[in-house]
Design an enzyme around this catalytic site. Structure first.
Site, mmCIF file in Angstrom:
data_model
loop_
_atom_site.group_PDB
_atom_site.id
_atom_site.type_symbol
_atom_site.label_atom_id
_atom_site.label_comp_id
_atom_site.label_asym_id
_atom_site.label_seq_id
_atom_site.Cartn_x
_atom_site.Cartn_y
_atom_site.Cartn_z
ATOM 1 N N ASN A 1 -23.738 19.607 21.945
ATOM 2 C CA ASN A 1 -22.743 20.674 22.117
ATOM 3 C C ASN A 1 -21.377 20.004 22.041
ATOM 4 O O ASN A 1 -21.104 19.092 22.819
ATOM 5 C CB ASN A 1 -22.952 21.347 23.480
ATOM 6 N N GLY A 2 -20.536 20.444 21.097
ATOM 7 C CA GLY A 2 -19.205 19.845 20.958
ATOM 8 C C GLY A 2 -18.862 19.651 19.496
ATOM 9 O O GLY A 2 -19.515 20.228 18.612
ATOM 10 N N LYS B 1 -10.267 43.972 22.691
ATOM 11 C CA LYS B 1 -11.613 44.514 22.938
ATOM 12 C C LYS B 1 -12.133 45.209 21.686
ATOM 13 O O LYS B 1 -13.262 45.017 21.285
ATOM 14 C CB LYS B 1 -11.608 45.543 24.084
ATOM 15 N N LYS C 1 -19.426 33.260 24.565
ATOM 16 C CA LYS C 1 -18.788 33.581 25.843
ATOM 17 C C LYS C 1 -17.950 32.425 26.358
ATOM 18 O O LYS C 1 -16.936 32.621 27.013
ATOM 19 C CB LYS C 1 -19.894 33.917 26.845
ATOM 20 N N HIS D 1 10.782 48.395 14.214
ATOM 21 C CA HIS D 1 11.241 47.146 13.591
ATOM 22 C C HIS D 1 10.242 46.617 12.571
ATOM 23 O O HIS D 1 10.344 45.464 12.160
ATOM 24 C CB HIS D 1 11.523 46.092 14.667
ATOM 25 N N GLU E 1 -4.830 43.771 25.272
ATOM 26 C CA GLU E 1 -6.216 43.591 25.693
ATOM 27 C C GLU E 1 -7.099 44.690 25.085
ATOM 28 O O GLU E 1 -8.224 44.424 24.656
ATOM 29 C CB GLU E 1 -6.294 43.580 27.231
ATOM 30 N N CYS F 1 -22.564 26.528 22.201
ATOM 31 C CA CYS F 1 -23.876 25.914 22.110
ATOM 32 C C CYS F 1 -24.391 25.643 23.528
ATOM 33 O O CYS F 1 -23.643 25.236 24.406
ATOM 34 C CB CYS F 1 -23.888 24.589 21.348
ATOM 35 N N ARG G 1 -23.628 31.258 25.109
ATOM 36 C CA ARG G 1 -22.828 30.161 24.552
ATOM 37 C C ARG G 1 -22.916 30.092 23.033
ATOM 38 O O ARG G 1 -22.234 29.278 22.400
ATOM 39 C CB ARG G 1 -23.310 28.815 25.132
ATOM 40 N N TRP H 1 -23.806 27.749 18.299
ATOM 41 C CA TRP H 1 -22.637 28.475 17.780
ATOM 42 C C TRP H 1 -22.058 27.542 16.721
ATOM 43 O O TRP H 1 -21.561 26.466 17.027
ATOM 44 C CB TRP H 1 -21.618 28.733 18.890
ATOM 45 N N GLU I 1 -12.905 42.690 18.737
ATOM 46 C CA GLU I 1 -13.999 41.727 18.905
ATOM 47 C C GLU I 1 -15.381 42.370 18.930
ATOM 48 O O GLU I 1 -16.359 41.722 18.558
ATOM 49 C CB GLU I 1 -13.785 40.797 20.102
#
Ligand code: AGP
Length: 613
Positions: A101-102, A490, A608, A509, A486, A2, A27, A75, A493
């Site tokens: 925000n929070g 990528k 982000k 395994h 990684e 946010c 955000r 968000w 997401e």
């Protein structure tokens, strides 16, 4: 997560609010809204589901005029992304509007208490609780003392917040509070500003006031900002210069920021190496760590999340192999609940590109609480991680706009390779000539990546391996197992294709049971000591009819013949293979996402900067 903005001043506020919200969209971008205290003294609230552009369109048609206002891009944490749940939230009289925000952790209890007193909630958010509590506290004080009402409200909140409030009784003022979520303010002769991040204010001011946890701010249209504590004592401002280099530019000739940021990597490599190698030694001055402290270090803890965690796993290999110091790497959200053994000989490092990740900041505070020093590796100058740490190593990658980390991950890996050399030098585990040799290998890195980026079509073609797939596996060994992780992160997401990573040797395994004809497996197989074993993995995968896309060293024809698709990267020093291997994986993920019609810069459900735990 946010983004919040606010302004009280001489000028029309709407343009500032929208431009601030656009710049804070990294955000969160599921809904947006503004509240204005209009010249006639009325409160106007406009909210829309979706990105700021939807809000922008709606506002254009309304022709609102005001010089005081607050805004929010969301968000979602509590309550679905919708116009109703979008901020600002108001009291029932429509006299007060608030953005947050929070996360308010005790919102259930507070909601019940307020409902019992007759407050009727319209949204599913935790934030509406703050609006109603503030309404209650303000009225209890005879509707005359907003600063005290805000203090009284915050005393009842548990959790993280950055709050901005406007009220029709204060048509030229804004009030704010911070605990856990970032908030900066600024004074100017045009008015007073606030925002979650410097980026939103960079066009308007040169200097920022950084609010600390537990602090409040009172912004007035004469341009002044008073910072005060919970006893209403005025506090000295902690200021910071606006860093114009840290303001993102447009994506320019590139179709999206992700591609632009991928292409910036060679230049970043040059900048980082040139910036830290002087007179035969690695210089990491900002770290602010004494030779004696390094000599005393017998263990290193690295704590991070997401891509920064993957970069840290590579750093573990680097530090252990060259500086010979045992390294433990922890996911920050897990670390916060572990019984951690830290001594005065432990060096603790937090790795966070944004410097604002709530889990990572909590970890840093926990380590500090245990009496150890904390060093931050971050990309954002003046971020909370940087400010709270005992020393900082900036990754200097420039602002990253695309939500998926590319260049900042690359810069972290490179910076931590330098850190490993630096520690090895101080611990006398490497000869001076070894450092010089390592740096001359590093100097070949930018060209190697430029060679990869010259023509990306062969990497993009490999995206075919995922056509029609529901899942993909990424495997690698040693220092390139985190590269595989990684690559998988990528892909999932930005393309929403399920992807997992495994150390290649672990296939037999369990994960090999997943293989069936056509199943895509991306195999990271550079020319190193693990190459032959990984080649056997490729044979085992192919024998089961699955498809292999190999990421191999140029000239490795045997791998090419064994696999369905091959992404070649130039040969480079073994330690540096994670830095070249990641680039085709970024291109690959972007192409799969693009082919699936996804917005590569703004994947759904993500933000982000992850400022909630
Ligand atoms: C990476 O592509 C992600 N979007 C995410 O995993 C990110 O790396 C993580 O949230 C940590 O962020 P930080 O580096 O800013 O702390």
């Amino acid at each position: 997560m946010c983004g919040i903005v606010g302004y009280a001043g001489k000028n029309e506020v709407v343009d500032f609010l929208l431009s601030g919200l656009y710049s804070l969209e990294y955000r969160g971008y599921d809904s947006a809204g503004i509240a204005l205290v209009c010249d006639q003294g009325a409160l106007e609230v406009v909210k829309r589901a979706g990105s700021v552009s939807h809000l922008d369109e709606a506002i254009k048609t309304l022709g609102l005029n005001a010089c005081t206002g607050i805004g929010h891009t969301r968000w979602a944490t509590h309550g679905e992304p919708s116009e109703l749940n979008a901020h600002p939230h108001v009291n029932s009289d429509n006299t007060l509007a608030l953005v947050h925000n929070g996360i308010i952790e005790n919102h259930y209890v507070l909601r019940e208490e307020l409902e019992a007193k007759g407050y009727v909630f319209k949204t599913e958010t935790d934030t509406e609780v703050i609006a109603f509590l503030l309404d209650q506290e303000y009225k209890k004080l005879g509707s005359t003392d907003m600063p005290q009402a805000l203090i009284n409200t915050c005393k009842q909140l548990k959790g993280a917040y950055a709050i901005a409030v406007c009220h029709v009784d204060y048509p030229h003022e804004i009030f704010a509070a911070r605990n856990g979520s970032p908030l900066v303010c600024a004074q100017s002769n045009q008015g007073a500003y606030l925002a979650s991040d410097m980026i939103a204010l960079a066009k308007y001011v040169d200097e920022l006031i950084v609010l600390d946890n537990g602090q409040f701010a009172h912004l007035k249209s004469d341009g002044s900002v008073r910072v005060f504590d919970s006893q209403i004592n005025s506090l000295e401002h902690q200021t910071m210069q606006v860093d114009a280099n840290n303001v993102p530019a447009a994506s320019g000739e590139y179709p999206d920021f992700m591609l632009k940021e991928i292409y910036e990597q060679p230049e970043i490599a040059r900048r980082i190496v040139d910036g830290h190698f002087k007179d035969g030694h690695i210089r990491l001055d900002g770290l602010n760590i004494s030779d004696a402290d390094i000599k005393d270090t017998d263990r290193i803890f690295i704590v991070a999340c997401g891509s920064s965690y993957h970069a840290s796993l590579i750093a573990k290999s680097y530090i252990e192999s060259v500086a010979r110091i045992p390294v433990e790497v922890a996911v920050a959200s897990e670390f916060n609940y572990q019984d951690v053994l830290v001594s005065e000989h432990t060096l603790c490092i937090v790795v966070t590109q944004s410097g604002e990740t709530a889990d990572t900041l909590s970890a840093a505070r926990k380590i500090k609480g245990l009496g150890a020093k904390v060093f931050a590796i971050t990309n954002v100058i003046g971020s909370t991680a940087a400010r709270e740490a005992d020393g900082v190593l900036y990754t200097n990658a420039g602002p990253e706009v695309s939500v998926a980390a590319t260049k900042t991950y690359f810069a972290q890996v490179l910076a931590m390779y330098l850190l490993a050399l630096f520690l090895a030098d101080k611990k006398e585990k490497l000869e001076p000539q070894d450092i010089v040799n390592a740096v001359s290998s590093l100097r070949k890195l930018p060209q190697a990546i430029e060679d990869i980026l010259k023509d990306i079509s062969s990497y993009e073609k490999c995206a075919e391996v995922c056509e029609g797939a529901r899942s993909a596996l990424f495997i690698g060994r040693g220092v390139n197992y985190p590269t595989a992780s990684e690559g998988a992160l990528k892909l999932k997401e930005i393309s929403y294709l399920h992807a997992e990573s495994y150390p290649a040797g672990e296939m037999k395994h369990g994960p090999i049971a997943l293989l069936e004809p056509g199943f895509p497996v991306i195999v990271v197989i550079p020319q190193d000591q693990t190459r032959n074993k990984t080649l056997s993995n490729i044979e085992e995968i192919m024998a089961r009819g699955a498809q292999v896309c190999a990421l191999a060293t140029e000239g490795d024809e045997q791998v090419k013949e064994s696999a369905n698709y091959t992404m070649f990267v130039p040969a480079i020093d073994t330690d540096l293979t994670p830095l070249v291997s990641i680039v085709p994986l970024q291109i690959f993920a972007r192409k799969v996402a693009f082919d699936r019609g996804q917005n590569v810069d703004r994947p759904r459900n993500l933000a982000k900067s992850v400022t909630v735990e």
